[in-house]
Enzyme design. Structure first.
Site, PDB file in Angstrom:
ATOM      1  N   HIS A  78       6.359   8.965  -4.356  1.00 44.55           N
ATOM      2  CA  HIS A  78       5.774  10.203  -4.761  1.00 44.55           C
ATOM      3  C   HIS A  78       6.041  10.261  -6.187  1.00 44.55           C
ATOM      4  CE1 HIS A  78       4.446  12.125  -1.218  1.00 44.55           C
ATOM      5  NE2 HIS A  78       5.565  12.028  -0.590  1.00 44.55           N
ATOM      6  N   HIS A 104       5.266   7.889   8.236  1.00 47.35           N
ATOM      7  CA  HIS A 104       6.473   8.355   9.093  1.00 47.35           C
ATOM      8  C   HIS A 104       5.812   8.239  10.576  1.00 47.35           C
ATOM      9  CE1 HIS A 104       8.977  10.294   5.962  1.00 47.35           C
ATOM     10  NE2 HIS A 104       7.472  10.502   5.165  1.00 47.35           N
TER      11      HIS A 104
HETATM   12 ZN   LIG Z   1       6.942  10.570   3.266  1.00 49.49          ZN
END
Ligand SMILES: [Zn+2]
Length: 392
Positions: free
Chosen positions: A237, A56
């Site tokens: 994730h 990010h």
């Molecule tokens: Zn992330």
């Protein structure tokens, strides 16, 4: 030849690498010719470069303007929105560039960054990251994902803004399956609709919380199969896989296999929940990469944009200690990560692009254990070591 790198460890073999222009033209035990420039690698590991599948960059380094506080996820999200409302293109560029350059120094060749797109920040992040992508295109490939961090329920205008980001040149679209809470399926539908409209891949923060009520992987996988999107989606994730019983996990792994869902592990998430069962996914022949994720912001006060760090972290957390396990981690940050990001030609080979990163270690194991520095950076045949490694 323009450049010869002598005595480099290429996939476990000691080889000389000959380069003409932007291509590797020879890969031999001993190249008898000479070149105007030669580098003695002295047995160091040579790879094209590292691959960081998830960052990010637009939110990186927010930690410098506000101390880290140990708050809940939603509270950290609120703090981030407050800061995000003040972002300018220049500010995003300045922070993202610093972490991007740290990654270059660490040996990165390909990175994918998610960039928030919503009514709070608009498309400022996309503008900043697309210009950085262009500025550094000779050194590393930056893939920009227009990312719906805040979802559509609270920010319905996000859909139009994501489309605007795609028109501007974003490489793919990104969703976040838990953010719209009760309407996660609709969120997935909206993101995939944009992916299809612009014929790009989609990237989801998938089942990030690890909670069972947020379990949307089966819905996404079935939708991929039904919509002809096999192998076109990356799930970041996938923590809820760790909360399933054996039978449910087997069902999930079968769906992952059938849909060819790719999975990116972001090991820093271990600070707040269990990670996806990476070994089970690899045994399932899932294509996997690793990502640095947040870098020194309200969610992660540490991090550097050096994907070797998260490789070391994952090695410890999931005990990737045997030679075979070490190799699978290494592949996640090199050849498999590259494949996940769409590059099937990754590798140092004759007629291949001359991207060579020499690392200050004799084996991949040594590179991970020592977190070795980068010794040389060659991109498309040009030696950028002086410029980016700041060494005399
Ligand atoms: Zn992330």
């Amino acid at each position: 030849m323009d450049l010869i790198i002598r005595n480099a460890n290429v996939n476990g073999e000691n080889l000389d690498i000959g380069i003409v222009g932007n291509k590797v033209t020879a890969l031999e035990k001993k190249i008898s010719q000479t070149a105007s420039k030669e580098i003695n690698a002295d047995g160091r590991v040579a790879i094209p470069g590292f691959v960081d599948c998830h960052l990010h960059l637009d939110k990186s380094l927010l930690n410098e303007r506000a101390e880290y506080q140990d708050l809940t996820g939603p509270e950290k999200g609120a703090l981030t929105r407050e800061e995000k409302a003040k972002f300018t293109v220049e500010d995003i560029t300045e922070r993202a560039e610093r972490i991007l350059l740290q990654g270059v120094k660490a040996g990165n060749l390909i990175i994918r960054t998610n960039v928030d797109v919503d009514p709070i920040v608009g498309v400022k992040g996309i503008e900043a990251l697309l210009s950085l992508k262009e500025k550094y295109k000779d050194i590393l490939e930056v893939q920009v994902a227009a990312f719906s961090q805040e979802g559509f329920l609270n920010y319905p205008e996000s859909k139009e803004l994501l489309e605007e980001a795609m028109e501007m040149g974003a490489d793919l679209v990104g969703g976040h399956t838990i953010v719209d809470n009760k309407d996660g399926e609709k969120h997935i539908d909206t993101i995939l609709e944009i992916a299809k409209k612009y014929d790009v891949e989609a990237d989801f923060h998938l089942d990030e919380s690890g909670n069972r009520q947020h379990y949307l992987l089966p819905y996404l996988a079935k939708k991929m199969i039904a919509d002809g999107l096999k192998g076109r989606v990356n799930g970041i994730h996938c923590c809820t896989l760790s909360a399933l019983n054996e039978e449910e996990k087997e069902e999930a792994l079968a769906l992952i296999k059938e849909s060819e869902l790719k999975v990116t592990a972001a090991p820093t998430a271990i600070s707040t929940r269990a990670l996806a069962p990476v070994k089970d996914l690899l045994n399932n022949e899932t294509l996997m990469g690793l990502g640095s994720d947040n870098v020194r912001d309200f969610f992660n006060p540490l991090g550097s944009g050096d994907v070797k760090q998260v490789a070391l972290l994952l090695s410890y957390v999931h005990r990737f200690f045997t030679a075979e396990e070490e190799e699978s981690i290494w592949k996640m940050i090199t050849v498999d990560g590259a494949k996940l990001l769409g590059h099937t030609d990754y590798g140092i080979k004759v007629d291949g692009e001359a991207n060579i990163t020499l690392l200050d270690g004799k084996t991949p194991k040594e590179v991970i254990a020592n977190q070795s520095q980068t010794y040389a950076i060659i991109r498309k045949g040009v030696d950028y070591s002086q410029q980016f490694l700041a060494r005399s």
